[in-house]
Motif scaffolding. Structure first.
Motif, short mmCIF file in Angstrom:
data_model
loop_
_atom_site.label_atom_id
_atom_site.label_comp_id
_atom_site.label_asym_id
_atom_site.label_seq_id
_atom_site.Cartn_x
_atom_site.Cartn_y
_atom_site.Cartn_z
N CYS A 1 -9.41 -0.75 -3.07
CA CYS A 1 -9.17 -2.05 -2.07
C CYS A 1 -10.27 -2.62 -1.36
O CYS A 1 -10.31 -3.84 -1.35
CB CYS A 1 -8.07 -1.54 -1.26
N THR A 2 -11.29 -1.74 -0.83
CA THR A 2 -12.22 -2.10 0.14
C THR A 2 -13.17 -2.75 -0.96
O THR A 2 -13.77 -3.63 -0.74
CB THR A 2 -12.85 -0.74 0.70
N CYS A 59 -7.75 3.47 -1.63
CA CYS A 59 -8.55 2.93 -0.42
C CYS A 59 -9.71 2.50 -0.83
O CYS A 59 -10.28 1.34 -0.60
CB CYS A 59 -8.63 3.79 0.74
N SER A 69 -5.18 -1.41 2.08
CA SER A 69 -5.48 0.30 2.45
C SER A 69 -5.17 1.03 3.60
O SER A 69 -5.55 1.80 3.67
CB SER A 69 -7.31 0.17 2.23
N GLY A 118 0.67 -0.98 0.00
CA GLY A 118 -0.11 0.06 -0.09
C GLY A 118 0.92 1.05 -0.07
O GLY A 118 0.46 2.19 -0.76
#
Length: 734
Positions: free
Chosen positions: A471-472, A468, A604, A450
């Motif tokens: 990635c989530t 972020c 993230s 990351g």
């Protein structure tokens, strides 16, 4: 890591403030000449105010585009001398040392890499102790000091409680103070907490094993008296809680002031990589704690004393205290060099000057108050600092997103091994090993990756939040793997009747015609696997009357088991200690997708932390991290295990019976466990995705022309002062 070389003449940076480096013993004829100062014949301009010498300049317009000047051969001296001083234009001492003791050899470590090394060691020790040793030895401590589960839960929670109490104070005053001193004293407190945690071993009497011979066999002495009165040893839980409290207080500066100290002393583009390395060390710490702590638990707690029981015995207590002694001593040692660092590193001022503000712009312009040099130095500014952060919607939603991710991380780290243990019918040690194989590469690799991605693509705050979010979303899709589950291993009296038929109405019935005369106790849980492929609650419940030892693997083998049908095949009627091995074909797929969920969850973490640092003003960074940690721990870290635990407990099939009181769960229904884990994961992942979306939409970056030195080059990470040869050892390439 080499620093990119580029010209910055378009930024117009030219520094003329003088920085003198007085020598300990100047040579004759040079008493009035500062170290590194240049004469007109040298073709160099006066030194920079940040501890670096400015470049030679034929004209003012391109004086900053030339290489940093170095002394002529006639004036060269050894780079470090005893008592050498780095002093800023304001008279600030930038040498590494303790008080007046600043030997030249220590200045080799007076760099960002030196700070990173010592902070990584500190975070590794913190992770190994708090998240490794504590989780590994908690069962042994319960057995040794007669503690109940809720009491051991209070011991574990003392760490988070201490952190929440101290975060506001430490992040606010430490953020405007001497950060290395706060960090050093914090690591020292951690060491004292570890030593205090090991103290009860030395202040109590010897551990006496109360062995009950033949308990567990059919027809044996099944008397197992219940202890109605609480043991006096349970009072030691307050010592453990105090040790954990000191752990929490000591670790508070590490993850707030330590992060901002790194961020302030390196280039903006390299900051995510440094922070990622720092957090990777913190993640590798628990893995080492599990491995080293497990090794120590194979040593009997009373070292040197002969004992006739093996570590597999439920009465065994390992040497749980050794790890805390070692970690405590190491923490005390590592605090010494951290205490010697200056308030800022030599040469760091150039990064502060060139940093482009990305703080969220408030409509009323109140964010500009934090730019005042005197802001935040007194407690009177504390309410205003809190108000400025509360008015920053990007910061608020990043905190909430962090809390949802922390809930998942805390829940999965606590119950992940239990999930694997139930799904694949593993022992506790095997499940912990499997989980370690998942977490170390996925968690550690995701954390470092990351930070690397943020640096590689030179992402600004808005781009970081989008990373972020991406990635989530990936981890949200991967979490649907929990639709898959492995079937429960058949267990007599729990998942089926002793004759193989289904349980009537799903009610447990551990007593059958084959073991009715054995007088088995439900308090004695010691699962065995029969040669018929069915698990039994204990050798007694399998009707076994004789025991021997398998010389090949050291496991106990029980014979003459009346509940195991001997007529089917020769050799039936025997059982081996332990659970039956699962042959679930979905195991590789489940492990693969769990790896993906952990990878993208940790991927993230560093970008989200970097976005938090960039969306607030420079003077509020430490305080913002402190507030964020309070939110994350209050809404995520503390309730996370409780929420996951309560949902997983709903899938329990067989509870422990402690003299009529319900204890922990022995057997879970795998399908229900997967279903509840999926529900919890989806809820928190959807919330996290929503919070990142809102944070991205509400973020309002400053105008490009409002930040001094901002340009396209600075956004691409190329607007740094050109350096070909460092003039001071402290200015080596970051």
């Amino acid at each position: 890591m080499a620093m990119p070389q580029s010209s910055t003449r378009q930024n117009g940076f030219c520094f003329t403030q003088r920085l003198d480096f007085p020598r300990a013993s100047p040579r004759p004829g040079e008493a009035g000449r500062p170290f590194g100062a240049a004469s007109a014949s040298d073709g160099c301009s006066p030194p920079l105010s940040n501890g670096s010498a400015s470049s030679g300049a034929p004209s003012a317009s391109d004086s900053c585009a030339q290489p940093l000047c170095a002394p002529t051969p006639a004036e060269e001296e050894p780079p470090f001398e005893e008592g050498i001083k780095y002093v800023s234009a304001e008279g600030e001492d930038l040498a590494c040392g303790w008080g007046g003791f600043t030997p030249g050899c220590l200045q080799l470590c007076n760099t960002s890499k030196g700070v990173l090394f010592f902070l990584c060691v500190a975070s590794f020790l913190q992770g190994m102790t708090v998240n490794g040793f504590i989780n590994t030895v908690i069962t042994s401590i319960e057995r040794r000091f007669d503690l109940r589960s809720y009491q051991s839960g209070l011991i574990a929670s003392s760490y988070d409680i201490a952190a929440c109490v101290c975060l506001t104070f430490v992040s606010y005053f430490g953020g405007n103070g001497h950060k290395p001193r706060w960090l050093g004293w914090g690591v020292l407190l951690m060491g004292l907490g570890s030593l205090l945690f090991a103290l009860p071993h030395f202040t109590t009497g010897r551990y006496e094993v109360r062995s009950a011979a033949q308990v567990g066999l059919c027809g044996g002495n099944q008397s197992l008296p219940c202890s109605q009165a609480a043991s006096s040893l349970s009072g030691y839980r307050f010592v453990f809680m105090l040790g954990q409290f000191l752990h929490g207080v000591g670790a508070t500066p590490l993850y707030t002031l330590g992060v901002t100290y790194l961020d302030e002393n390196v280039k903006t583009n390299y900051s995510p990589v440094y922070i990622a390395v720092f957090y990777t060390a913190a993640i590798l710490g628990p893995a080492a704690g599990y491995l080293v702590g497990g090794m120590f638990l194979n040593i009997y707690t009373e070292i040197g004393r002969e004992i006739d029981i093996a570590p597999e015995n439920t009465l065994w207590v390992g040497a749980w205290w050794i790890g805390f002694l070692g970690a405590g001593a190491a923490s005390l040692l590592i605090s010494i060099p951290i205490l010697g660092y200056p308030q800022r590193l030599p040469g760091s001022q150039r990064y502060i000057v060139m940093r482009v503000s990305e703080a969220h712009q408030l409509k009323d312009g109140s964010h500009q108050k934090a730019s005042d040099p005197d802001f935040g130095k007194t407690v009177k500014d504390l309410p205003r600092s809190v108000l400025l952060l509360l008015k920053n919607p990007t910061f608020i939603f990043l905190c909430l997103a962090g809390a949802t991710e922390a809930t998942l991380i805390a829940g999965m780290s606590t119950f992940g091994p239990k999930f694997l243990e139930s799904q694949f019918s593993l022992s506790a040690s095997e499940a912990a090993t499997f989980f370690g194989y998942l977490v170390v590469p996925a968690g550690g690799g995701g954390t470092f990756l990351g930070g690397f991605l943020v640096n590689k693509f030179k992402l600004r705050c808005s781009g970081i939040i989008k990373l972020c979010l991406l990635c989530t979303v990936f981890s949200l899709l991967a979490i649907f793997v929990f639709f898959i589950h492995c079937p429960n291993m058949p267990m007599a009296g729990v998942t089926q009747m002793y004759d193989g038929s289904a349980l009537p109405g799903g009610h447990l019935n551990l007593t059958g015609a084959c073991n009715a005369q054995c007088g088995c106790l439900q308090e004695t849980y010691s699962p065995v696997c029969g040669t018929d492929g069915i698990m039994y609650y204990s050798p007694c419940h399998a009707g076994c009357k004789r025991v021997s030892e398998n010389l090949r693997n050291g496991k106990k083998v029980y014979h003459e088991c009346s509940c195991i049908d001997k007529a089917l095949l020769p050799g039936f009627g025997k059982a081996e200690a332990g659970k039956c091995t699962s042959s679930c074909v979905k195991k590789p797929l489940l492990l693969c997708f769990m790896f993906v969920v952990i990878l993208f969850t940790f991927l993230s973490s560093i970008p989200a932390l970097t976005a938090t640092l960039r969306c607030v003003s420079d003077r509020q960074r430490s305080f913002a991290l402190g507030i964020q940690w309070i939110v994350v721990r209050t809404l995520g870290g503390i309730p996370g295990p409780i929420a996951f635990g309560s949902m997983i407990d709903k899938s329990c099939l067989l509870w422990q019976d402690q003299c009529g009181e319900q204890g922990s769960c022995y057997v879970y229904q795998n399908s229900a466990m997967s279903r509840y884990t999926l529900v919890a994961g989806l809820v928190y992942k959807v919330l996290g995705t929503t919070f990142f979306i809102v944070a991205c939409l509400l973020y309002k970056p400053p105008p490009a022309e409002s930040a001094p030195g901002s340009s396209d080059a600075s956004e691409n990470g190329t607007s740094d002062l050109q350096e070909h040869k460092p003039s001071l050892p402290a200015e080596e390439d970051i």
